[in-house]
Design an enzyme around this catalytic site. Structure first.
Site, PDB file in Angstrom:
ATOM      1  N   ARG A 158       0.846  -1.206   0.000  1.00 41.19           N
ATOM      2  CA  ARG A 158       0.000   0.000   0.000  1.00 41.19           C
ATOM      3  C   ARG A 158       0.875   1.247   0.000  1.00 41.19           C
ATOM      4  NH1 ARG A 158      -2.342   0.624   4.914  1.00 41.19           N
ATOM      5  NH2 ARG A 158      -1.402  -1.151   5.968  1.00 41.19           N
ATOM      6  N   ASN A 184      10.931   0.348   4.323  1.00 37.99           N
ATOM      7  CA  ASN A 184       9.810   1.298   4.231  1.00 37.99           C
ATOM      8  C   ASN A 184       8.670   0.991   5.206  1.00 37.99           C
ATOM      9  OD1 ASN A 184       7.829   3.183   2.697  1.00 37.99           O
ATOM     10  ND2 ASN A 184       6.874   1.147   2.544  1.00 37.99           N
ATOM     11  N   TYR A 215       6.364   7.250  17.568  1.00 37.80           N
ATOM     12  CA  TYR A 215       6.651   7.299  16.122  1.00 37.80           C
ATOM     13  C   TYR A 215       7.871   8.199  15.846  1.00 37.80           C
ATOM     14  CZ  TYR A 215       5.604   7.994  11.103  1.00 37.80           C
ATOM     15  OH  TYR A 215       5.659   8.051   9.733  1.00 37.80           O
ATOM     16  N   ALA A 270      10.273   9.028  17.840  1.00 40.07           N
ATOM     17  CA  ALA A 270      11.502   8.403  18.366  1.00 40.07           C
ATOM     18  C   ALA A 270      11.990   7.321  17.407  1.00 40.07           C
ATOM     19  CB  ALA A 270      11.239   7.812  19.749  1.00 40.07           C
ATOM     20  N   LYS A 303      11.514   7.184  14.204  1.00 43.71           N
ATOM     21  CA  LYS A 303      12.004   7.787  12.954  1.00 43.71           C
ATOM     22  C   LYS A 303      13.324   8.540  13.165  1.00 43.71           C
ATOM     23  CE  LYS A 303       8.708   6.231  10.359  1.00 43.71           C
ATOM     24  NZ  LYS A 303       9.014   5.191   9.372  1.00 43.71           N
ATOM     25  N   ILE A 334       2.221  12.955   3.245  1.00 43.61           N
ATOM     26  CA  ILE A 334       1.962  12.305   1.959  1.00 43.61           C
ATOM     27  C   ILE A 334       0.583  11.629   2.023  1.00 43.61           C
ATOM     28  CG2 ILE A 334       2.863  10.641   0.261  1.00 43.61           C
ATOM     29  CD1 ILE A 334       4.883  12.926   0.946  1.00 43.61           C
TER      30      ILE A 334
HETATM   31  P1  NAP Z   1       0.687   2.691   4.831  1.00 41.16           P
HETATM   32  O1  NAP Z   1      -0.121   3.181   3.684  1.00 41.16           O
HETATM   33  O2  NAP Z   1       0.027   2.508   6.163  1.00 41.16           O
HETATM   34  O3  NAP Z   1       1.415   1.307   4.402  1.00 41.16           O
HETATM   35  C1  NAP Z   1       2.235   0.653   5.314  1.00 41.16           C
HETATM   36  C2  NAP Z   1       2.887  -0.546   4.656  1.00 41.16           C
HETATM   37  O4  NAP Z   1       3.738  -1.182   5.640  1.00 41.16           O
HETATM   38  C3  NAP Z   1       1.887  -1.603   4.206  1.00 41.16           C
HETATM   39  O5  NAP Z   1       2.373  -2.211   3.049  1.00 41.16           O
HETATM   40  C4  NAP Z   1       1.893  -2.586   5.373  1.00 41.16           C
HETATM   41  O6  NAP Z   1       1.509  -3.920   5.028  1.00 41.16           O
HETATM   42  C5  NAP Z   1       3.363  -2.550   5.745  1.00 41.16           C
HETATM   43  N1  NAP Z   1       3.612  -3.038   7.096  1.00 41.16           N
HETATM   44  C6  NAP Z   1       3.084  -2.609   8.262  1.00 41.16           C
HETATM   45  N2  NAP Z   1       3.574  -3.325   9.281  1.00 41.16           N
HETATM   46  C7  NAP Z   1       4.432  -4.228   8.748  1.00 41.16           C
HETATM   47  C8  NAP Z   1       5.256  -5.245   9.277  1.00 41.16           C
HETATM   48  N3  NAP Z   1       5.299  -5.510  10.593  1.00 41.16           N
HETATM   49  N4  NAP Z   1       5.994  -5.990   8.434  1.00 41.16           N
HETATM   50  C9  NAP Z   1       5.972  -5.759   7.113  1.00 41.16           C
HETATM   51  N5  NAP Z   1       5.227  -4.796   6.540  1.00 41.16           N
HETATM   52  C10 NAP Z   1       4.462  -4.047   7.353  1.00 41.16           C
HETATM   53  O7  NAP Z   1       1.927   3.651   5.135  1.00 41.16           O
HETATM   54  P2  NAP Z   1       2.608   4.786   4.203  1.00 41.16           P
HETATM   55  O8  NAP Z   1       1.918   6.060   4.477  1.00 41.16           O
HETATM   56  O9  NAP Z   1       2.755   4.292   2.812  1.00 41.16           O
HETATM   57  O10 NAP Z   1       4.037   4.864   4.891  1.00 41.16           O
HETATM   58  C11 NAP Z   1       5.160   4.141   4.414  1.00 41.16           C
HETATM   59  C12 NAP Z   1       6.389   4.574   5.220  1.00 41.16           C
HETATM   60  O11 NAP Z   1       6.579   5.985   5.070  1.00 41.16           O
HETATM   61  C13 NAP Z   1       6.250   4.319   6.725  1.00 41.16           C
HETATM   62  O12 NAP Z   1       7.495   3.949   7.265  1.00 41.16           O
HETATM   63  C14 NAP Z   1       5.836   5.680   7.255  1.00 41.16           C
HETATM   64  O13 NAP Z   1       6.179   5.840   8.611  1.00 41.16           O
HETATM   65  C15 NAP Z   1       6.624   6.597   6.343  1.00 41.16           C
HETATM   66  N6  NAP Z   1       6.064   7.955   6.263  1.00 41.16           N
HETATM   67  C16 NAP Z   1       4.818   8.170   5.756  1.00 41.16           C
HETATM   68  C17 NAP Z   1       4.335   9.479   5.712  1.00 41.16           C
HETATM   69  C18 NAP Z   1       2.982   9.801   5.148  1.00 41.16           C
HETATM   70  O14 NAP Z   1       2.608  10.991   5.179  1.00 41.16           O
HETATM   71  N7  NAP Z   1       2.221   8.865   4.637  1.00 41.16           N
HETATM   72  C19 NAP Z   1       5.114  10.529   6.173  1.00 41.16           C
HETATM   73  C20 NAP Z   1       6.369  10.263   6.680  1.00 41.16           C
HETATM   74  C21 NAP Z   1       6.856   8.972   6.721  1.00 41.16           C
HETATM   75  P3  NAP Z   1      -0.054  -4.386   5.113  1.00 41.16           P
HETATM   76  O15 NAP Z   1      -0.741  -3.727   3.938  1.00 41.16           O
HETATM   77  O16 NAP Z   1      -0.015  -5.856   4.989  1.00 41.16           O
HETATM   78  O17 NAP Z   1      -0.558  -3.884   6.421  1.00 41.16           O
END
Ligand code: NAP
Length: 248
Positions: free
Chosen positions: A16, A91, A156, A158, A160, A189
């Site tokens: 995702r 990621n 979160y 901490a 990051k 995002i």
């Molecule tokens: P997301 O849409 O919630 O997707 C999270 C992904 O991580 C999913 O594919 C999920 O798999 C997988 N996941 C969760 N727990 C896992 C585990 N224990 N083992 C393996 N995979 C796991 O998140 P996102 O917004 O794309 O964020 C991706 C990364 O960017 C994260 O590290 C987040 O902290 C960082 N980030 C995001 C934002 C933002 O604004 N979105 C901003 C800063 C940083 P399932 O689908 O199977 O649950």
């Protein structure tokens, strides 16, 4: 010829959001991609099918990145399936937001394990093969709040911030072996993770983003293409922000 032609990438959390965008962009640039997910098998299969339309091998693996043993098994399986890994993208991430006074030990531990320990797990089990191959690029998904902090996200933030220290240390440790390690700090995002935020929190973010819009998952994926490619062959130990000038 793509920017990542014939490279092999292993990406955690590719079912995702940002991870799925990275899987697709990497395949478009000619990379073979192994990616993981925690539970969304259907979404993961759909991403694998869509990305493989670009003509490279794209495979999904169910593997909990927070488990040391599962990470070890995953790395062995991916190396057996693909022969090598040139790019590792840590990621996978989760949030368990709440104010410090209400935060449980479980909420703290879970976020640290999935967001930070996972980076150790995957790097630890992939590094030997990168050393043998005399090169590699590790990209760790941090967050702008790992730099700025954020009320309600002590766990979160901490995790990051820990990723940034880890990234710089690994860059220094294995730089002489042609292995690069960088962190990306996305701002706000549009993904399911940010959809889940309270409307008031979203409004507050919008007013504070100088570019006055949310980022797209592809904005982050494109930076990963650069950091994974040879275009960034002298870039290591850096923290690259994709945040619409939020942290400026
Ligand atoms: P997301 O849409 O919630 O997707 C999270 C992904 O991580 C999913 O594919 C999920 O798999 C997988 N996941 C969760 N727990 C896992 C585990 N224990 N083992 C393996 N995979 C796991 O998140 P996102 O917004 O794309 O964020 C991706 C990364 O960017 C994260 O590290 C987040 O902290 C960082 N980030 C995001 C934002 C933002 O604004 N979105 C901003 C800063 C940083 P399932 O689908 O199977 O649950």
């Amino acid at each position: 010829m793509g920017l990542l032609q014939d490279k092999v990438a292993l990406i955690t959390g590719g079912s995702r959001g940002i991870g799925a965008a990275i899987v697709k962009r990497f395949a478009e640039e000619g990379a073979h991609v192994a990616f993981t997910y925690a539970s969304s098998s259907e979404k993961a299969n759909a991403v694998a099918e869509e990305a493989s339309a670009s003509g490279t091998t794209v495979k999904a693996y169910k593997s909990d990145a927070s488990s040391y043993e599962q990470a070890e098994d995953l790395c062995k399986t991916v190396l057996a399936d693909f022969g090598k890994v040139d790019i590792l993208i840590n990621n996978a991430g989760i949030t368990r937001d709440t104010l410090m006074l209400r935060m449980s030990e479980e909420q703290w531990d879970k976020v640290i394990e999935v967001n930070l320990k996972s980076v150790f797990n995957l790097t630890k089990h992939m590094l030997r093969s990168m050393l043998k191959n005399r090169g590699g690029s590790i990209i760790n998904m941090s967050s702008i709040v790992g730099v700025t902090g954020n009320a309600g996200q002590a766990n979160y933030s901490a995790s990051k911030a820990g990723i940034i220290g880890f990234t710089k240390s690994i860059a220094k440790e294995v730089g002489s072996r042609n292995i690069r390690c960088n962190a990306v700090t996305p701002g706000f995002i549009a993904t399911e993770m940010t959809d889940a935020l309270d409307e008031k929190v979203k409004e507050a973010y919008m007013t504070s983003i100088p570019m006055k819009k949310l980022g797209e998952a592809n904005d982050v994926a494109n930076i990963c293409v650069f950091l994974g490619s040879d275009m960034s062959k002298y870039v290591s130990g850096q923290v690259v922000s994709v945040c619409g000038a939020l942290n400026t």
